[in-house]
Design a protein around this motif. Structure first.
Motif, mmCIF file in Angstrom:
data_model
loop_
_atom_site.group_PDB
_atom_site.id
_atom_site.type_symbol
_atom_site.label_atom_id
_atom_site.label_comp_id
_atom_site.label_asym_id
_atom_site.label_seq_id
_atom_site.Cartn_x
_atom_site.Cartn_y
_atom_site.Cartn_z
ATOM 1 N N TRP A 1 -145.862 -1.098 77.214
ATOM 2 C CA TRP A 1 -146.093 -1.774 78.487
ATOM 3 C C TRP A 1 -147.562 -2.183 78.591
ATOM 4 C CZ3 TRP A 1 -144.472 -4.671 82.021
ATOM 5 C CH2 TRP A 1 -144.954 -4.656 83.340
ATOM 6 N N GLU B 1 -150.423 -3.710 72.803
ATOM 7 C CA GLU B 1 -149.714 -4.646 71.948
ATOM 8 C C GLU B 1 -149.034 -3.873 70.816
ATOM 9 O OE1 GLU B 1 -152.495 -7.836 70.742
ATOM 10 O OE2 GLU B 1 -153.700 -7.076 72.394
ATOM 11 N N PRO B 2 -147.855 -4.304 70.385
ATOM 12 C CA PRO B 2 -147.111 -5.439 70.888
ATOM 13 C C PRO B 2 -146.436 -5.115 72.213
ATOM 14 C CG PRO B 2 -145.811 -4.339 69.216
ATOM 15 C CD PRO B 2 -147.141 -3.623 69.280
ATOM 16 N N SER B 3 -146.340 -6.098 73.067
ATOM 17 C CA SER B 3 -145.642 -5.912 74.331
ATOM 18 C C SER B 3 -144.142 -5.858 74.066
ATOM 19 C CB SER B 3 -145.951 -7.081 75.263
ATOM 20 O OG SER B 3 -145.300 -8.245 74.781
ATOM 21 N N ARG C 1 -142.005 -7.795 75.309
ATOM 22 C CA ARG C 1 -141.527 -9.176 75.112
ATOM 23 C C ARG C 1 -141.849 -9.704 73.713
ATOM 24 N NH1 ARG C 1 -140.373 -11.815 80.413
ATOM 25 N NH2 ARG C 1 -138.924 -10.238 81.162
ATOM 26 N N GLU C 2 -142.845 -9.089 73.064
ATOM 27 C CA GLU C 2 -143.171 -9.518 71.695
ATOM 28 C C GLU C 2 -142.322 -8.796 70.658
ATOM 29 O OE1 GLU C 2 -147.923 -10.639 72.142
ATOM 30 O OE2 GLU C 2 -147.345 -8.561 71.866
ATOM 31 N N TYR D 1 -139.910 -10.346 68.138
ATOM 32 C CA TYR D 1 -140.460 -11.101 67.012
ATOM 33 C C TYR D 1 -140.856 -10.199 65.843
ATOM 34 C CZ TYR D 1 -140.601 -14.636 70.624
ATOM 35 O OH TYR D 1 -140.242 -15.508 71.614
ATOM 36 N N ARG E 1 -135.824 -4.792 82.250
ATOM 37 C CA ARG E 1 -136.255 -6.133 82.643
ATOM 38 C C ARG E 1 -137.043 -6.815 81.523
ATOM 39 N NH1 ARG E 1 -140.740 -5.890 86.801
ATOM 40 N NH2 ARG E 1 -141.926 -5.802 84.881
ATOM 41 N N GLU E 2 -137.992 -6.069 80.944
ATOM 42 C CA GLU E 2 -138.836 -6.666 79.900
ATOM 43 C C GLU E 2 -138.024 -7.039 78.660
ATOM 44 O OE1 GLU E 2 -142.420 -7.312 80.087
ATOM 45 O OE2 GLU E 2 -141.676 -7.203 82.136
ATOM 46 N N ARG F 1 -134.833 -7.558 78.687
ATOM 47 C CA ARG F 1 -133.674 -8.333 79.186
ATOM 48 C C ARG F 1 -132.356 -7.627 78.877
ATOM 49 N NH1 ARG F 1 -137.158 -12.669 77.255
ATOM 50 N NH2 ARG F 1 -137.917 -13.806 79.070
ATOM 51 N N LYS G 1 -155.850 -6.371 70.515
ATOM 52 C CA LYS G 1 -155.879 -6.436 69.054
ATOM 53 C C LYS G 1 -156.463 -7.742 68.523
ATOM 54 C CE LYS G 1 -154.109 -2.402 68.372
ATOM 55 N NZ LYS G 1 -155.011 -1.322 68.015
ATOM 56 N N PRO H 1 -150.417 -6.776 65.968
ATOM 57 C CA PRO H 1 -149.016 -6.468 66.270
ATOM 58 C C PRO H 1 -148.157 -7.723 66.451
ATOM 59 C CG PRO H 1 -150.481 -5.061 67.540
ATOM 60 C CD PRO H 1 -151.348 -6.082 66.869
ATOM 61 N N ALA H 2 -147.095 -7.779 65.689
ATOM 62 C CA ALA H 2 -146.143 -8.901 65.714
ATOM 63 C C ALA H 2 -146.787 -10.213 65.300
ATOM 64 C CB ALA H 2 -145.480 -9.030 67.092
ATOM 65 N N GLY I 1 -144.724 -12.249 62.759
ATOM 66 C CA GLY I 1 -143.452 -12.644 63.373
ATOM 67 C C GLY I 1 -143.638 -13.733 64.420
ATOM 68 N N LEU I 2 -144.683 -13.619 65.211
ATOM 69 C CA LEU I 2 -144.943 -14.633 66.242
ATOM 70 C C LEU I 2 -145.223 -15.980 65.587
ATOM 71 C CD1 LEU I 2 -147.208 -12.562 68.687
ATOM 72 C CD2 LEU I 2 -144.929 -13.446 69.192
ATOM 73 N N ARG J 1 -144.691 -9.768 87.282
ATOM 74 C CA ARG J 1 -143.964 -8.599 86.775
ATOM 75 C C ARG J 1 -144.821 -7.342 86.731
ATOM 76 N NH1 ARG J 1 -143.128 -11.476 82.246
ATOM 77 N NH2 ARG J 1 -143.455 -9.599 81.002
ATOM 78 N N ARG K 1 -148.968 -15.379 73.298
ATOM 79 C CA ARG K 1 -147.801 -15.970 73.968
ATOM 80 C C ARG K 1 -147.715 -15.571 75.438
ATOM 81 N NH1 ARG K 1 -144.146 -12.642 75.325
ATOM 82 N NH2 ARG K 1 -142.550 -14.177 75.779
ATOM 83 N N GLU K 2 -148.440 -14.516 75.800
ATOM 84 C CA GLU K 2 -148.497 -14.081 77.199
ATOM 85 C C GLU K 2 -149.869 -13.476 77.421
ATOM 86 O OE1 GLU K 2 -145.414 -10.951 76.215
ATOM 87 O OE2 GLU K 2 -146.650 -9.794 77.599
#
Ligand code: SF4
Lengths: 272, 224
Positions: free
Chosen positions: A49, A52-54, A56-57, A60, A86-87, A89, B76, B104-105, B108-109, B129, B199-200
């Protein structure tokens, strides 16, 4: 029961994380490393939360079509019931999102095998100490915000009291609600007391706040010296012998509890 | 194709950098070796030029967690990665594992974005959110948010990510060094690096939004 290998599934461990304290996410990565080393899943990842990674990430990161999501949280509550679904989905125990199937397991802290971990921690921190002369206190934050974490701790207290471990008393105590941990010495009638913080990580609560409440430290110390708190057991304070453990989530075997939650998910939802 | 195999293809096509990491192939019998790009030349000398050698991806988290001054690298994309080490990796799976700790990711991203499958998120969605004390961040004005992009993001503020998000669907970022940045530190050609993608908005940015929103609110109360 050992978990059957899942060579075409991923495990996603969800943690809270912190932008201020790097120790906060260490347990999650250690649990991931431990499980990865056992080769059970095709891949094991963490997401957060506040780091990183979140969440939502996370999608990927993953190659596999099937993903088991385990919240590395101490109880059910706002995060496990609102934020994580929620995050990611998720709409139920199993949800297909973006072509991938997510299985949403229960958080580690509510699994019955946590009881064994607490007992192991208590034995390790106080080797050779007679349980009959010892009070075991499980402590947590305790606020109106998350009644479930208070309940998770009370459940553990009951389970341990009924387990035959032989402690003179097993009690719950909290930082911010009754019974207060600050009064540990009055609650315990025995000469020895073991305090186990029921948190996933050694964040500010278990490094800094609780040691002050226990009377081990006079004031909230610098982060760098906090590890010392766990090394100097036992502490002779308030006419008692006090053993203070690091947070229960830093136990490497918590990896087993994560796997237990995956097995339970399969048993309950997939009937396999 | 798995992310690890796609990564191998990327490296074969001439890519050798992600963020501040240089990725070298076939060094002293190791299929992959990563290090800080400033150490890349030295790492090819005998015995890795005396750099501290880490075998396997296990130490990647430690190496990426602290800046040279010991501070916590909670974002990061920060351009303050430690130097003085190399990490030798046996295969592309381990390489991917290591890269996912540093960025991180990140791989992939990039792959998703190249395939047109990367969903981004507006700042407003991200702020809406937030929970707890960060809820207040959502009251920041568009102008305040635009200013923060200039003051928080981009290499001038130690962030090497390329921003893909907007303030709101109809509100793109104003032009600035930060909003223009391509996610590749060190001025390498785009064909040679995996860009870091944002991306966010990150949690650091959200925290700054909260502070700025509070300041805006205080200014409003003083004015009335
Ligand atoms: S929001 Fe700004 S500072 Fe944060 S990761 Fe993205 S580009 Fe960097």
């Amino acid at each position: 029961m050992p978990i059957a290998p899942k060579p075409s599934s991923a495990l996603l461990i969800v943690g809270h994380g912190s932008t201020e304290n790097p120790d906060s996410s260490t347990p999650y990565f250690e649990h991931a490393d431990e499980i990865r080393s056992r080769g059970i899943f095709a891949e094991v990842h963490c997401c957060f939360w506040k780091e990183e990674p979140s969440m939502r990430e996370a999608g990927y990161l993953v190659d596999s079509e099937e993903i088991y999501v385990v919240p590395d949280f101490i109880s059910e509550g706002y995060f496990t019931q609102d934020v994580i679904p929620r995050e990611l989905r998720l709409t139920g125990p199993t949800t297909v999102v973006g072509g991938k199937t997510y299985h949403y397991c229960l958080p580690v802290g509510v699994h019955r095998s946590m009881t064994g971990l607490i007992l192991k921690r208590a034995r390790e921190v106080a080797p050779g100490v007679d349980p009959a002369q010892t009070t075991l206190i499980i402590t947590g934050h305790g606020t109106g915000l998350n009644q479930n974490s208070t309940k998770a701790i009370r459940d553990q207290v009951e389970l341990i009291a009924a387990s035959g471990a032989g402690y003179a008393a097993v009690l719950d105590a909290f930082m911010e609600e009754q019974p207060f941990i600050a009064g540990w010495d009055k609650m315990a009638l025995t000469p020895n007391v073991i305090v186990v913080p029921f948190f996933i990580s050694d964040g500010l609560h278990s490094y800094q706040d609780i040691p002050v409440l226990l009377g081990i430290e006079n004031e909230v110390g610098a982060a760098a010296s906090q590890r010392e708190i766990f090394r100097h057991n036992p502490h002779h304070v308030r006419n008692k012998t006090l053993y203070y453990t690091s947070a229960i989530g830093t136990e490497r075997l918590l990896a087993d509890v994560i796997l237990d939650q995956v097995s339970d998910f399969d048993r309950i939802h997939k009937l396999s | 194709m798995s992310i690890a195999l796609q990564l191998r293809e990327l490296l074969r096509s001439g890519i050798h950098r992600i963020g501040e990491l240089e990725i070298q192939t076939d060094v002293y019998g190791y299929p992959y070796v990563i290090c800080h790009h400033e150490d890349a030349e030295r790492s090819t000398d005998s015995a890795f030029g005396g750099l501290e050698v880490h075998e396997g991806p296990a130490d990647a988290r430690d190496l990426s967690t602290y800046a040279p001054d010991g501070s916590y690298r909670f974002a990061k994309g920060q351009t303050n990665l430690k130097q003085g080490w190399v990490m030798a990796l046996e295969n592309e799976e381990d390489l991917r594992l290591a890269l996912d700790q540093f960025y991180p990711a990140g791989v992939g991203l990039f792959l998703a974005s190249r395939a047109g499958a990367l969903e981004t998120e507006t700042l407003r969605e991200k702020l809406d959110r937030q929970t707890g004390m960060y809820r207040f961040a959502r009251t920041i004005s568009d102008a305040g948010a635009q200013r923060l992009v200039r003051e928080v993001c981009g290499p001038a503020h130690q962030c090497a990510k390329k921003i893909l998000w907007r303030i709101a669907p109809e509100t793109p970022l104003e032009d600035s060094e930060a909003s223009r940045y391509n996610g590749i530190p060190g001025g390498l050609a785009e064909s040679q690096a995996i860009p870091l993608l944002c991306r966010e908005a990150c949690n650091h940015f959200v925290a700054e939004c909260r502070k700025a929103a509070k300041a805006e609110n205080d200014a409003r109360s003083e004015a009335t």
